[in-house]
Scaffold this motif. Sequence first.
Motif, short mmCIF file in Angstrom:
data_model
loop_
_atom_site.label_atom_id
_atom_site.label_comp_id
_atom_site.label_asym_id
_atom_site.label_seq_id
_atom_site.Cartn_x
_atom_site.Cartn_y
_atom_site.Cartn_z
N UNK A 163 136.74 24.12 118.40
CA UNK A 163 137.50 23.20 117.54
C UNK A 163 138.44 22.39 118.43
N UNK A 164 138.78 21.21 117.96
CA UNK A 164 139.77 20.39 118.67
C UNK A 164 141.12 20.66 118.03
N UNK A 165 141.93 21.46 118.71
CA UNK A 165 143.24 21.83 118.16
C UNK A 165 144.21 20.68 118.45
N UNK A 200 134.13 26.81 128.22
CA UNK A 200 133.63 27.87 127.35
C UNK A 200 134.59 29.06 127.33
N UNK A 201 134.62 29.74 126.19
CA UNK A 201 135.49 30.90 126.00
C UNK A 201 134.68 32.01 125.33
N UNK A 202 135.19 33.22 125.36
CA UNK A 202 134.58 34.29 124.58
C UNK A 202 134.67 33.90 123.10
N UNK A 203 133.63 34.19 122.35
CA UNK A 203 133.60 33.72 120.96
C UNK A 203 134.75 34.28 120.12
N UNK A 204 135.33 35.41 120.51
CA UNK A 204 136.46 35.97 119.76
C UNK A 204 137.81 35.40 120.20
N UNK A 205 137.83 34.74 121.34
CA UNK A 205 139.09 34.25 121.89
C UNK A 205 139.73 33.21 120.99
N UNK A 206 141.05 33.25 120.83
CA UNK A 206 141.75 32.26 120.02
C UNK A 206 141.97 30.94 120.74
N UNK A 207 141.37 30.79 121.89
CA UNK A 207 141.48 29.54 122.64
C UNK A 207 140.34 28.59 122.26
N UNK A 208 140.66 27.32 122.09
CA UNK A 208 139.66 26.33 121.77
C UNK A 208 139.82 25.14 122.70
N UNK A 209 139.83 23.96 122.14
CA UNK A 209 139.90 22.75 122.95
C UNK A 209 141.10 21.92 122.51
N UNK A 210 141.40 20.91 123.33
CA UNK A 210 142.41 19.95 122.94
C UNK A 210 141.77 18.57 122.95
N UNK A 211 142.54 17.56 122.60
CA UNK A 211 142.00 16.20 122.52
C UNK A 211 141.49 15.73 123.87
N UNK A 212 142.19 16.08 124.96
CA UNK A 212 141.79 15.62 126.27
C UNK A 212 140.39 16.13 126.63
N UNK A 213 140.11 17.38 126.34
CA UNK A 213 138.79 17.94 126.64
C UNK A 213 137.71 17.28 125.80
N UNK A 214 138.04 16.94 124.56
CA UNK A 214 137.07 16.25 123.70
C UNK A 214 136.79 14.84 124.21
N UNK A 250 137.17 5.73 119.52
CA UNK A 250 136.36 6.31 118.44
C UNK A 250 136.46 7.82 118.46
N UNK A 251 136.40 8.42 119.65
CA UNK A 251 136.52 9.87 119.76
C UNK A 251 137.87 10.35 119.20
N UNK A 252 138.93 9.64 119.54
CA UNK A 252 140.25 10.01 119.04
C UNK A 252 140.30 9.91 117.53
N UNK A 253 139.69 8.86 116.99
CA UNK A 253 139.69 8.67 115.54
C UNK A 253 138.91 9.79 114.84
N UNK A 254 137.88 10.32 115.50
CA UNK A 254 137.10 11.41 114.91
C UNK A 254 137.93 12.68 114.76
N UNK A 255 138.90 12.85 115.63
CA UNK A 255 139.70 14.08 115.61
C UNK A 255 140.74 14.05 114.50
#
Length: 267
Positions: A163-165, A200-214, A250-255
């Motif tokens: 997810x993009x947090x 990539x993270x472990x699927x249980x990890x509470x870490x996701x992505x930020x806007x910069x990574x997206x 456009x990517x920013x607008x998608x978030x």
Amino acid sequence: MSNDNPYSQPQQPQPPFHQPPAKSGGMSTAAIVGIVLAVAFVVMLFCGGILVALLLPAVQSAREAARRMSCSNNMKQIGLALHNYHAAYNTLPPAYTVDANGRRLHSWRALILPFMEHQALYEQIDFSKPWDAPENLAVSQTVVYSYSCPSTTFDPTMTNYLAVVHPQGIMSGSTPTTFRQVTDGLANTVLVFEADSGNAVNWMSPDDSDLQAFLAAGSARDQGGHLGGSNVLMADGAVKFVSDSADQTVRTALVTKDGNEQVSSGL
């Protein structure tokens, strides 16, 4: 007059003279057949090598197309689970859960397990303790294949479905969001995307992505991924293939879920 010489030897009869058969100046039929077969074999090997060289790119392309479709199906399953979660709780899951001190405990991916047909796995999790606590180790090392893109080559307990947090995104942190809050339209707002393998993270990890990574998605494909772009799960449950060259605006607008931007083109 008879020959009465006692010293003369009687003449022995001479065997008839046989001339040996003349040798043929050409090769035998067997030799010719052997040479023809050898030449045919070499030609077949040569032609076979050319055929393989011509077909290999097509075969690889077909395999990647199949992997990309499988990845899209994984994300559609995730989207359906998120919608079913919303139907059950009138809200989407938060990006992560926290304890009383605000420490991150578990990912949204763990919260939707019952809606991914993994109720038994969900019941094994101790949600009062962090995802990587000893009590949750066995679960965190369990492979959930729907969280693993088939085009990636890293540990299958890892996932790049993130997810993009973002404060203005659907996944903003520990506070859940409802679909009514997505005023830009569900079809115009990202729920989950395929991050680069390095994120990539472990699927249980509470870490996701930020806007910069997206925004930087597609910049590193050292451990697999789809050529030219990545799958993105929209809030309406549809999966779109977004080009790596998609416009950053456009990517920013998608978030953002309520920015009133136009994102009908530029993907």
